[in-house]
Design a protein around this motif. Structure first.
Motif, PDB file in Angstrom:
ATOM      1  N   GLU A 609       9.559  59.879  38.448  1.00  0.00           N
ATOM      2  CA  GLU A 609       9.064  58.919  39.137  1.00  0.00           C
ATOM      3  C   GLU A 609       8.836  59.265  40.531  1.00  0.00           C
ATOM      4  O   GLU A 609       7.715  59.042  41.513  1.00  0.00           O
ATOM      5  CB  GLU A 609      10.046  57.588  39.396  1.00  0.00           C
ATOM      6  N   ARG A 611       8.198  62.199  41.531  1.00  0.00           N
ATOM      7  CA  ARG A 611       7.322  63.528  41.086  1.00  0.00           C
ATOM      8  C   ARG A 611       7.991  64.956  41.537  1.00  0.00           C
ATOM      9  O   ARG A 611       7.623  65.706  42.221  1.00  0.00           O
ATOM     10  CB  ARG A 611       6.059  63.320  42.013  1.00  0.00           C
ATOM     11  N   GLN A 635       5.313  56.093  30.630  1.00  0.00           N
ATOM     12  CA  GLN A 635       5.708  56.159  32.064  1.00  0.00           C
ATOM     13  C   GLN A 635       4.515  57.397  32.658  1.00  0.00           C
ATOM     14  O   GLN A 635       3.633  57.277  33.707  1.00  0.00           O
ATOM     15  CB  GLN A 635       7.026  56.711  32.265  1.00  0.00           C
ATOM     16  N   ARG A 638       1.049  56.368  32.868  1.00  0.00           N
ATOM     17  CA  ARG A 638       0.811  55.328  34.409  1.00  0.00           C
ATOM     18  C   ARG A 638       0.856  56.380  35.651  1.00  0.00           C
ATOM     19  O   ARG A 638      -0.081  55.997  36.425  1.00  0.00           O
ATOM     20  CB  ARG A 638       1.986  54.467  34.290  1.00  0.00           C
ATOM     21  N   GLN A 639       1.497  57.271  35.591  1.00  0.00           N
ATOM     22  CA  GLN A 639       1.696  58.118  36.696  1.00  0.00           C
ATOM     23  C   GLN A 639       0.289  58.999  36.798  1.00  0.00           C
ATOM     24  O   GLN A 639      -0.027  59.092  37.901  1.00  0.00           O
ATOM     25  CB  GLN A 639       2.988  59.066  36.703  1.00  0.00           C
ATOM     26  N   GLU A 641      -2.592  58.252  35.740  1.00  0.00           N
ATOM     27  CA  GLU A 641      -3.724  57.298  36.267  1.00  0.00           C
ATOM     28  C   GLU A 641      -3.462  57.148  37.599  1.00  0.00           C
ATOM     29  O   GLU A 641      -4.463  56.742  38.348  1.00  0.00           O
ATOM     30  CB  GLU A 641      -3.881  56.175  35.571  1.00  0.00           C
ATOM     31  N   ALA A 642      -2.443  57.440  38.409  1.00  0.00           N
ATOM     32  CA  ALA A 642      -2.161  57.116  39.665  1.00  0.00           C
ATOM     33  C   ALA A 642      -2.108  58.404  40.407  1.00  0.00           C
ATOM     34  O   ALA A 642      -2.274  58.250  41.700  1.00  0.00           O
ATOM     35  CB  ALA A 642      -0.817  56.555  40.048  1.00  0.00           C
ATOM     36  N   GLY A 643      -2.822  59.487  39.981  1.00  0.00           N
ATOM     37  CA  GLY A 643      -2.817  60.623  40.596  1.00  0.00           C
ATOM     38  C   GLY A 643      -2.049  61.753  40.422  1.00  0.00           C
ATOM     39  O   GLY A 643      -2.026  62.570  41.327  1.00  0.00           O
ATOM     40  N   ASP A 644      -0.967  61.694  39.532  1.00  0.00           N
ATOM     41  CA  ASP A 644      -0.137  62.483  39.459  1.00  0.00           C
ATOM     42  C   ASP A 644      -0.538  63.873  38.485  1.00  0.00           C
ATOM     43  O   ASP A 644      -0.575  63.509  37.364  1.00  0.00           O
ATOM     44  CB  ASP A 644       1.442  61.970  38.988  1.00  0.00           C
ATOM     45  N   LEU A 671     -11.166  59.068  33.909  1.00  0.00           N
ATOM     46  CA  LEU A 671     -10.394  59.486  35.373  1.00  0.00           C
ATOM     47  C   LEU A 671     -11.468  60.326  36.226  1.00  0.00           C
ATOM     48  O   LEU A 671     -11.360  60.042  37.332  1.00  0.00           O
ATOM     49  CB  LEU A 671      -9.234  60.276  34.966  1.00  0.00           C
ATOM     50  N   ARG A 674     -13.967  58.711  38.119  1.00  0.00           N
ATOM     51  CA  ARG A 674     -13.252  58.101  39.545  1.00  0.00           C
ATOM     52  C   ARG A 674     -13.061  58.994  40.404  1.00  0.00           C
ATOM     53  O   ARG A 674     -12.525  58.773  41.410  1.00  0.00           O
ATOM     54  CB  ARG A 674     -12.250  57.054  38.820  1.00  0.00           C
ATOM     55  N   ASP A 676     -11.072  61.906  40.049  1.00  0.00           N
ATOM     56  CA  ASP A 676     -10.138  62.774  39.536  1.00  0.00           C
ATOM     57  C   ASP A 676     -10.313  64.446  39.448  1.00  0.00           C
ATOM     58  O   ASP A 676     -10.845  64.492  38.206  1.00  0.00           O
ATOM     59  CB  ASP A 676      -9.118  62.227  38.734  1.00  0.00           C
TER      60      ASP A 676
END
Length: 970
Positions: A609, A611, A635, A638-639, A641-644, A671, A674, A676
């Protein structure tokens, strides 16, 4: 024999992406990749990639299939000059000299279907053992002219250091980002400095940490002396003055004065800045912590600013922040829009070595940026005055009683030490009663294991108890600690005291209880004299509750490296409660060791979480074992898609396995649409793996135009394979026109295309930019294009500056141009920084010429000064000469002198000599001194002796502070 051959073309399975990635690395800016964590199938892919993309094989073929007798041959590379190289990959967990000998002999003496000029044995294990090195040398001699190379953990890491695309392909993008570190881009423009104050406002040298000096006896009618005695200029002052002079003509500069405590380092910096004009500023970043302050303010530094760092260590060794601070300073010093900037700092020799020497084999490289920043900028400050300085001191002493007294009473020209009361401090320490020594030892040990300078009263009181014997404790008065603190705060000759109360500066945290600073000289003495001393349990128990919160994470790791797993976990809990995210992976690892998998999984999830790149592989593997993979997939999705990016690299493989290629590509495409870039590159990888090259190239191009380095390299390679060299070079030019470039990719591509002059130009630019892997191919091209002498002229300054890869390239050139004599003279120069290339080359040349005793004397002199590689190499050479007992005796001597690596070596040699109980005792001391690799060796030895319970407990729970093997994790 044709049935044994399999052509490795663009569509071959070994050219596509590996079936799985190695788990992420466990440190920031490491020197070693965790290649041992690659699967066997991924190792095969890696061998092909190295042969084709790094070494430049124009064709490659696979010999044999699993289950066949392959005569030790896996891959054969064909090169432009007609030569062949055999690459044999073996996935040993450990590697010994016998393994090397067997593999080479099977190949060299077997029934070979061809004749190669070079044999490369590749293993993911560590191969730096001296016995392996000696065996390799013997085999090279025996099988000349066959070139025999051994690539292990270190060598593979070295090869991949500049290959960001390959590292991303086999280890993930996040690992590539930290392993293939590049310089930050400087800002385009900067306003005048908004940090610091006008330099003319700094009139108090003690505010910048210049040591106070002793008070001279007053004489009747005498004037009160100035705060500091007259300054005596020495050689380092001349160099520093020239640096300040260059700054006045708009040249940024860095100088770190390196010397023992109380030798005049900070005073020299103070005297140097007196020559700067009044329009300069000075910035001394301190609050809320040195590293945080430096990072927060660096972007606000403008031209004509002195950055005053005093002691460099707290700025560059801070966990997580230290390497960022070093990178920020590198960018600042290179930025032409902010010139001139002067960075001044000081360091003790051991601190300097810690930051500038390469790490031991197998250890992570946690100071790569710091080493790049500092190398070549150290200025030695001698401990003693030489004759010219003493002569000048005698002249000045006529007007200063303090100098006169120092001349009369100091020993061996140690004038500064006497003036700063260092000798008086040592006398106070040596003659202190038991309680005083206990408090000072607690302070010394707290500092050397990672506590910041301000030590809380309660920490010292609780810790000191463990340094007292029962009789000493019983004899103390009720107010013993107050009495002891009062005595230790009394100044020595009016200069300084063993312990000084800390008064927080504006902006620093106000402490709820008194804090104390250990005298600089005693701090230095403790680090040198107590290196192998064991800190008692009372100190480790006091640290979680009373250490400063910014120190907790580093202390947790320090406890872990000393085998104190229980104390490490307690420190982690406090660090976690204080808001630190730096120890969640450590907690997971400790819980997994202790066979608490559910707790381990929770901590790994916490680490991911935040990173923490170290945790992803552990999280995925453990979730699969526990049957909780779906939760982890959610998990990571989600990460991602949030740029991890690291989560993305893991989830792509998991999603492709579970949902198929098309659904995974659709998700990645969304992605990428958008913006990425990492998703576009991952989609390109997946398409290339499925032989959809044209679509892959389109996505790689999108990612490359966003500056994604792995995509640049991948796209160039794929365009070359599909459309040829001209198109690949055109693509590089298109990127360059857009301001996007990768120097090593460009150099290697031009070299592959046979355009040597242009390739050489880019290799030289890459070397200037810090790419160490440019030296070997660059030196060969320079030799080809410019001649041997010119090639050596280019490489030599880099080698002299301490760039290890440059040293190796330069020594090869020097061997060809001047022969062994010139090589030895260069290597044995007393001013030479001895890196691994210098150490190995000089030792081999001395031994092969029959000068073993000279080699031993040289290695011993290096070992005496703390060179751990030389220590182990000396032991290996003595063993090779049949003098194993002598090796063990010398290791013991150096261990007793305080060298922690010698503790480890003594345990290792004692075990080799079957002195098993003695080996266990030495291993125990080595572990408690911080030699973490000794933990596994001691556990293995215990199991070998049939003491399986002890070995298992050591691996799971570590040691107690008294050296006993812990019974559980509580």
């Amino acid at each position: 024999m044709e049935e044994f051959w399999e052509e490795i073309d663009a569509g071959h399975r070994l050219v596509g992406p590996p079936p799985s990635l190695a788990p992420p690395l466990t440190v920031t800016a490491p020197l070693l990749l965790n290649v041992e964590r690659l699967t066997w199938e991924s190792v095969e892919h890696l061998i092909v990639a190295l042969a084709r993309e790094v070494e430049g094989a124009v064709r490659s073929r696979l010999y044999g299939r699993r289950g066949q007798k392959q005569h030790g041959i896996d891959v054969v590379g064909y090169f432009d000059d007609g030569s062949l190289t055999v690459y044999q990959s073996k996935h040993w967990k450990s590697f010994a000299a016998d393994d090397l000998s067997d593999a080479v002999r099977v190949y060299a003496e077997g029934t070979r279907p061809f004749e190669a000029t070079r044999f490369v044995l590749v293993t993911t294990a560590y191969v730096g053992d001296t016995a392996v090195e000696d065996c390799l040398h013997q085999l090279r001699t025996e099988y000349k002219p066959l070139e025999i190379e051994l690539w292990g953990l270190q060598q593979l890491s070295d090869l991949l250091f500049s290959q960001r695309r390959l590292v991303a392909r086999f280890f993930g993008p996040a690992t590539a980002e930290v392993f293939c570190v590049g310089d930050p881009e400087p800002a385009l423009q900067h306003p005048p400095s908004t940090v610091g104050s006008p330099i003319r406002d700094f009139t108090d040298p003690f505010a910048l940490e210049v040591h106070r000096v002793i008070e001279a006896d007053e004489t009747e009618g005498g004037d009160r002396p100035l705060p500091l005695p007259p300054y005596i200029r020495r050689k380092h002052d001349i160099w520093l003055g020239e640096l300040i002079g260059r700054a006045a003509v708009e040249q940024s500069a860095l100088a770190v004065l390196v010397g023992e405590s109380s030798t005049g380092k900070t005073r020299a910096c103070w005297e140097a800045i007196q020559a700067l004009p009044d329009d300069w500023r000075l910035w001394y970043p301190l609050a809320p912590s040195p590293a945080e302050a430096l990072l927060a303010g660096t972007q606000s530094v403008g031209p004509r600013t002195v950055i005053w760092l005093d002691e460099i260590e707290p700025y560059l060794t801070s966990p997580q922040l230290g390497e960022q601070a070093a990178a920020a300073l590198r960018a600042l010093l290179k930025d032409p829009t902010r010139r001139p900037v002067v960075v001044l700092s000081t360091a003790w020799p051991k601190q300097w070595d810690r930051l500038t020497l390469p790490p031991p084999a197998g250890a992570p490289d946690v100071h790569r940026n710091a080493r790049a920043l500092l190398t070549g900028h150290g200025v030695l400050v001698p401990r003693s005055f030489d004759e010219p300085a003493l002569l000048e001191t005698r002249r000045a002493a006529h007007g200063d009683r303090r100098l006169a007294e120092a001349l009369h009473r100091s020993r061996d020209g140690r004038i500064v030490q006497y003036l700063s009361a260092a000798f008086a401090l040592m006398e106070r320490y040596a003659t202190a009663p038991a309680a005083g020594q206990a408090v000072l030892h607690a302070a010394m040990d707290a500092r050397r294991i990672g506590c910041s300078g301000a030590l809380p009263r309660t920490l010292l009181e609780m810790a000191a108890v463990g340094y007292l014997t029962d009789d000493e404790w019983d004899a103390l008065a009720e107010d013993w600690f107050d009495q002891t603190l009062s005595a230790l705060q009394q100044p020595c000759r009016g200069a300084t005291s063993p312990l000084t109360p800390v008064r927080p500066r504006p902006g620093q945290t106000f402490h709820a209880e008194p804090h104390f600073r250990l005298a600089d000289f005693l701090d230095h003495h403790g680090r040198s004299s107590r290196t192998t001393a064991t800190a008692p349990a009372s100190l480790w128990k006091a640290l979680p509750a009373h250490a400063q919160k910014e120190d907790l994470a580093g202390l947790a790791w320090e406890a872990r490296n000393r085998g104190l797993f229980r104390h490490s976990f307690q420190l982690h809990l406090r660090a976690d409660a204080a808001g630190s995210e730096d120890t969640a992976w450590l907690a997971g690892d400790l819980m997994e060791r202790a066979e608490q998998p559910q707790q381990a999984l929770c901590w790994y999830q916490r680490a991911v979480e935040s990173r923490d790149e170290d945790a992803y592989a552990n999280l995925v593997e453990l979730s699969e074992e526990l049957g909780q993979k779906d939760e982890v997939v959610d998990q990571l999705t989600r990460q991602a898609e949030a740029g991890d990016e690291l989560a993305l690299s893991w989830i792509v493989e998991l999603m492709a396995d579970a949902r198929g290629t098309d659904e995974t590509l659709a998700w990645l495409q969304g992605l990428a649409d958008r913006g990425d870039a990492a998703a576009a590159r991952e989609a390109g990888d997946l398409l290339r793996h499925n032989e959809r090259a044209a679509e892959a190239i389109d996505l790689y191009r999108r990612a490359a135009f966003s500056g994604d380095a792995p995509a640049i390299r991948q796209s160039v390679a794929l365009v070359w394979d599909t459309d040829g060299p001209d198109t690949a070079l055109g693509w590089l030019n298109e990127l360059a026109a857009a301001g996007i470039a990768d120097l090593m990719v460009t150099a290697n591509t031009y070299a592959r295309a046979g355009r040597s002059a242009e390739a050489l130009l880019y290799f030289k630019r890459a070397a200037d930019a810090g790419h160490d892997m440019a030296f070997s191919p660059g030196a060969e091209l320079a030799r080809e294009c410019e001649g041997l002498e010119q090639a050596a002229t280019w490489v030599e300054p880099f080698a002299t500056a301490g760039r290890p890869f440059a040293s190796a390239a330069y020594l090869n050139l020097l061997m060809e141009s001047g022969g062994p004599g010139d090589v030895l003279r260069w290597c044995l120069d007393s001013k030479r920084r001895v890196d691994m290339a210098v150490l190995h080359t000089a030792t081999e040349l001395l031994v092969t010429s029959g000068r073993e005793d000279e080699a031993l004397r040289w290695l011993d002199s290096l070992a005496e000064h703390g060179h751990s590689f030389a220590l182990w190499r000396m032991a290996g050479l003595l063993e090779q000469l049949g003098r194993a007992g002598e090796a063990a005796s010398r290791a013991k001597e150096l261990a007793e002198e305080g060298q922690t690596s010698a503790l480890h070596l003594t345990g290792f040699l004692s075990a080799r000599l079957s002195n098993n109980e003695e080996a266990i005792s030495w291993y125990r001391r080595a572990i408690l001194a911080g030699e973490a690799f000794a933990i596994a060796e001691m556990a293995d030895l215990l199991k070998k002796l049939g003491r399986h319970d002890e070995g298992n407990r050591l691996r799971k729970y570590g040691l107690e502070a008294d050296g006993q093997i812990a019974n559980d994790a509580r």
